[in-house]
Design a protein around this motif. Structure first.
Motif, PDB file in Angstrom:
ATOM      1  N   LYS B 414       0.833  -1.218   0.000  1.00  0.00           N
ATOM      2  CA  LYS B 414       0.000   0.000   0.000  1.00  0.00           C
ATOM      3  C   LYS B 414       0.864   1.263   0.000  1.00  0.00           C
ATOM      4  N   ASP B 415       1.910   1.259   0.846  1.00  0.00           N
ATOM      5  CA  ASP B 415       2.728   2.474   1.017  1.00  0.00           C
ATOM      6  C   ASP B 415       3.704   2.722  -0.127  1.00  0.00           C
ATOM      7  N   PHE B 416       4.257   1.647  -0.677  1.00  0.00           N
ATOM      8  CA  PHE B 416       5.363   1.810  -1.629  1.00  0.00           C
ATOM      9  C   PHE B 416       4.968   1.543  -3.081  1.00  0.00           C
ATOM     10  N   ILE B 417       4.052   0.598  -3.294  1.00  0.00           N
ATOM     11  CA  ILE B 417       3.768   0.192  -4.680  1.00  0.00           C
ATOM     12  C   ILE B 417       2.472   0.818  -5.204  1.00  0.00           C
ATOM     13  N   ASP B 418       1.405   0.685  -4.423  1.00  0.00           N
ATOM     14  CA  ASP B 418       0.095   1.112  -4.929  1.00  0.00           C
ATOM     15  C   ASP B 418      -0.074   2.624  -4.977  1.00  0.00           C
ATOM     16  N   GLU B 419       0.753   3.353  -4.238  1.00  0.00           N
ATOM     17  CA  GLU B 419       0.579   4.805  -4.158  1.00  0.00           C
ATOM     18  C   GLU B 419       0.610   5.477  -5.534  1.00  0.00           C
ATOM     19  N   SER B 420       1.360   4.852  -6.474  1.00  0.00           N
ATOM     20  CA  SER B 420       1.453   5.490  -7.787  1.00  0.00           C
ATOM     21  C   SER B 420       1.076   4.539  -8.925  1.00  0.00           C
ATOM     22  N   SER B 421       0.527   3.368  -8.584  1.00  0.00           N
ATOM     23  CA  SER B 421       0.235   2.392  -9.642  1.00  0.00           C
ATOM     24  C   SER B 421      -1.237   2.415 -10.034  1.00  0.00           C
ATOM     25  N   ASP B 422      -1.485   2.614 -11.337  1.00  0.00           N
ATOM     26  CA  ASP B 422      -2.865   2.483 -11.832  1.00  0.00           C
ATOM     27  C   ASP B 422      -3.184   1.002 -11.979  1.00  0.00           C
ATOM     28  N   PHE B 423      -2.153   0.268 -12.368  1.00  0.00           N
ATOM     29  CA  PHE B 423      -2.303  -1.174 -12.540  1.00  0.00           C
ATOM     30  C   PHE B 423      -1.888  -1.843 -11.232  1.00  0.00           C
ATOM     31  N   LYS B 424      -2.875  -2.431 -10.534  1.00  0.00           N
ATOM     32  CA  LYS B 424      -2.576  -2.990  -9.204  1.00  0.00           C
ATOM     33  C   LYS B 424      -2.747  -4.504  -9.181  1.00  0.00           C
ATOM     34  N   MET B 425      -1.857  -5.161  -8.438  1.00  0.00           N
ATOM     35  CA  MET B 425      -1.982  -6.602  -8.230  1.00  0.00           C
ATOM     36  C   MET B 425      -2.725  -6.827  -6.914  1.00  0.00           C
ATOM     37  N   PRO B 426      -3.446  -7.965  -6.815  1.00  0.00           N
ATOM     38  CA  PRO B 426      -4.155  -8.219  -5.554  1.00  0.00           C
ATOM     39  C   PRO B 426      -3.175  -8.340  -4.375  1.00  0.00           C
ATOM     40  N   HIS B 427      -3.620  -7.932  -3.198  1.00  0.00           N
ATOM     41  CA  HIS B 427      -2.756  -8.021  -2.013  1.00  0.00           C
ATOM     42  C   HIS B 427      -2.289  -9.454  -1.778  1.00  0.00           C
ATOM     43  N   TRP B 428      -3.213 -10.439  -1.952  1.00  0.00           N
ATOM     44  CA  TRP B 428      -2.872 -11.832  -1.640  1.00  0.00           C
ATOM     45  C   TRP B 428      -1.712 -12.324  -2.491  1.00  0.00           C
ATOM     46  N   TYR B 429      -1.665 -11.847  -3.767  1.00  0.00           N
ATOM     47  CA  TYR B 429      -0.604 -12.291  -4.673  1.00  0.00           C
ATOM     48  C   TYR B 429       0.754 -11.850  -4.126  1.00  0.00           C
ATOM     49  N   PHE B 430       0.842 -10.580  -3.782  1.00  0.00           N
ATOM     50  CA  PHE B 430       2.130 -10.047  -3.342  1.00  0.00           C
ATOM     51  C   PHE B 430       2.542 -10.681  -2.005  1.00  0.00           C
ATOM     52  N   ARG B 431       1.535 -10.832  -1.102  1.00  0.00           N
ATOM     53  CA  ARG B 431       1.839 -11.413   0.222  1.00  0.00           C
ATOM     54  C   ARG B 431       2.335 -12.860   0.082  1.00  0.00           C
ATOM     55  N   LEU B 432       1.598 -13.627  -0.725  1.00  0.00           N
ATOM     56  CA  LEU B 432       1.948 -15.043  -0.912  1.00  0.00           C
ATOM     57  C   LEU B 432       3.328 -15.192  -1.552  1.00  0.00           C
ATOM     58  N   MET B 433       3.591 -14.359  -2.552  1.00  0.00           N
ATOM     59  CA  MET B 433       4.858 -14.491  -3.283  1.00  0.00           C
ATOM     60  C   MET B 433       6.066 -14.077  -2.427  1.00  0.00           C
ATOM     61  N   ILE B 434       5.929 -12.976  -1.695  1.00  0.00           N
ATOM     62  CA  ILE B 434       7.065 -12.529  -0.866  1.00  0.00           C
ATOM     63  C   ILE B 434       7.377 -13.581   0.203  1.00  0.00           C
ATOM     64  N   ASN B 435       6.326 -14.153   0.793  1.00  0.00           N
ATOM     65  CA  ASN B 435       6.574 -15.206   1.785  1.00  0.00           C
ATOM     66  C   ASN B 435       7.198 -16.440   1.132  1.00  0.00           C
ATOM     67  N   SER B 436       6.742 -16.750  -0.087  1.00  0.00           N
ATOM     68  CA  SER B 436       7.295 -17.920  -0.801  1.00  0.00           C
ATOM     69  C   SER B 436       8.764 -17.693  -1.127  1.00  0.00           C
TER      70      SER B 436
END
Lengths: 44, 501
Positions: B414-436
């Motif tokens: 939310k703070d770093f990526i979505d602040e300026s992105s019109d094209f957004k990925m779902p939160h679950w995708y980013f959370r799952l991938m970073i943990n993976s």
């Protein structure tokens, strides 16, 4: 080329090149919102 | 007096820089060989890991660099806080370890480009004997490769010239140097690869290369090696975890769309790699006497394929010197466009330390020449550095994922990526991938170190710590240990000079 190879080629190219073209078109369509019309300045 | 901030003029400057960074020698010498070995199954897994490993890491790096506007030590130190500044130091020194030997690869590519230019001129206006020699005498290219990869003054000269050229480009700044050069290099590289591919496919047997590349053998999916090769190639090829996207991000406008730019750059890199495979594999199949001979060539290893077999194969086809000239021109461009951001990473950190850009460029060039010399002088030293820091990148990726997890993955997005992105990925995708990434990375380091590339991975036959061995785990742990120690011992100093400042 065998049928398996043709299917594989279509599938792999769709994934890779198709994905690239999709994002390329999306970037072109989004115009130039990031164009730096008012160059930022700093004082250092 | 107020002055303009040096930053990319628009999205395309960033995308071209990330493409230039990612499309390197590996796309032309490593990917085609591995993709050819496993076929379509590898390509599917390689695309899967682009989404699982590379894109989330690249997104995180670009966002961190764009947010803090500092080099790798400053940006990662800003998100980690004083306690973990050493993580950014590790990422930085690891990538510099690669930059120092990679500048030697760029030197080799220049030497081969000169050789092929010489061959083309001889073919057009001379006797053409050089081309005959390359094509018919197998030992000729083998001895040429052996001579330039071990203590050769021509290699040293080419390597110093490429570093000077890189420093000259980078001393002009990001907008006037890196961006302008990439505008020429990257489109030209794509065109050259398409030309080689079109030529190769027109030759009898060329289509067999494509058949070999794209046939999906479902039995491969049950082979663990192909999974590890796919994730490793994606990590190494896209530059995820290198900190290079942090550097590129630090020069980007605050309104840049992090998500879209990352996806565009990452898919562009994979497209270039696939294009390279579609050029090289048909060429190898078209020019080999039998498909069996072609597969033997592909299994001979990346360096042998690129530097000894391909020139020989090109020499035996009609108009081959033209094609060889184009191929090694593309190879030089790919290597040079990847070297630029690696040196820029050092320059950015030095300017954070308040050195002027010109001074920083001079220091970076001097470091590159000095620390790259052993790799230019000895192929064994080069191979050791490739092994140690190549695997170190996986650790860098783990560190970056750890910092994002520590900050809070969703909050980070939310703070770093979505602040300026019109094209957004779902939160679950980013959370799952970073943990993976964190857990996959740990597994990958364990897997590569357990492969037993050295006869004595830890201790030699006499029971001594086997640090001298090229591929030993002892060599990896020792060199990682040294840079970790530097980061931890001088953690406070790095924080004060690069983060707090």
């Amino acid at each position: 080329m065998s049928n398996e190879a043709i299917i594989g080629m279509v599938f792999c190219l769709m994934l890779t090149v198709g994905g690239f073209l999709f994002f390329l078109v999306k970037a072109i369509r989004s115009g130039k919102p990031d164009k730096n019309k008012d160059p930022s300045v700093d004082t250092d | 007096m107020a002055k303009k901030v040096d930053e990319f003029s628009n999205r395309w400057g960033i995308v071209l820089a990330s493409l230039g960074m990612a499309i390197g020698a590996g796309n032309l010498w490593r990917f085609p060989r591995i993709a050819g070995e496993y076929g379509g199954a590898f390509i599917i897994l390689w695309m899967f890991f682009l989404l699982v490993w590379s894109i989330p890491l690249l997104m995180a790096e670009l966002a961190i660099g764009k947010h803090f506007k500092k080099g790798t030590i400053g940006s990662l130190g800003s998100i980690s806080g004083k306690k973990f500044t050493w993580l950014g130091v590790f990422v930085t020194l690891c990538t510099l370890g690669i930059a120092f030997y990679y500048s030697v690869v760029t030197g080799w590519s220049l030497r081969y480009f000169i050789l092929n230019t010489h061959n083309l001129v001889d073919y057009l206006v001379g006797s053409g004997t050089m081309n005959t020699k390359i094509g018919s005498d197998h030992a000729y290219m083998q001895s040429f490769w052996s001579s330039i990869s071990n203590a050769n003054w021509e290699t040293l000269l080419c390597y110093i010239v490429t570093v000077f050229l890189a420093i000259w480009v980078l001393s002009k700044g990001v907008k006037e140097g890196l961006e302008k050069v990439n505008k020429i290099l990257i489109p030209t590289l794509f065109i050259l690869l398409m030309v080689v591919s079109a030529f190769a496919l027109q030759m009898p047997g060329g289509w067999q290369g494509l058949e070999y590349l794209f046939t999906i053998d479902f039995n491969h999916f049950s082979n663990p090696t192909i999974w590890v090769e796919a994730i490793s190639d994606s990590a190494w090829s896209t530059g995820a975890g290198w900190g290079l996207m942090i550097t590129i991000g630090s020069f980007s406008n605050k309104r840049e769309d992090v998500t879209l730019n990352t996806f565009l750059g990452a898919f562009g890199n994979n497209t270039a790699a696939l294009l390279a495979a579609m050029a090289i594999l048909p060429a190898v199949f078209a020019m080999a006497a039998t498909p069996h001979e072609a597969t033997e060539y592909l299994e001979s290893g990346s360096q042998a394929l690129t530097f000894t077999i391909i020139p020989q194969l090109f020499a035996n086809m009609p108009g081959g010197p033209f094609l060889s000239f184009i191929f090694f021109g593309a190879f030089l461009m790919a290597a040079f466009s990847s070297l630029l951001p690696m040196i820029q990473l050092l320059i950015k950190n030095l300017t954070d330390y308040k050195l002027s850009r010109k001074k920083a460029a001079f220091v970076a060039g001097t470091c590159c020449i000095l620390f790259g010399l052993p790799s230019a002088y000895s192929i064994d030293f080069f191979s050791n550095q490739d092994w140690v820091w190549g695997l170190g990148l996986i650790v860098s990726g783990i560190f970056i994922a750890f910092l994002v997890m520590r900050y809070g993955v969703t909050k980070f997005k939310k703070d770093f990526i979505d602040e300026s992105s019109d094209f957004k990925m779902p939160h679950w995708y980013f959370r799952l991938m970073i943990n993976s990434i964190f857990f996959l990375g740990l597994f990958l380091v364990y897997w590569w170190m357990s492969q037993g590339y050295s006869e004595y991975p830890w201790f030699d036959a006499d029971g001594n710590w086997n640090v001298i061995d090229i591929y030993s785990n002892a060599s990896i742990v020792t060199q990682w240990g040294i840079i970790l120690l530097i980061g931890i011992v001088f953690n406070g100093w790095f924080y004060k000079k690069f983060v707090k400042k």
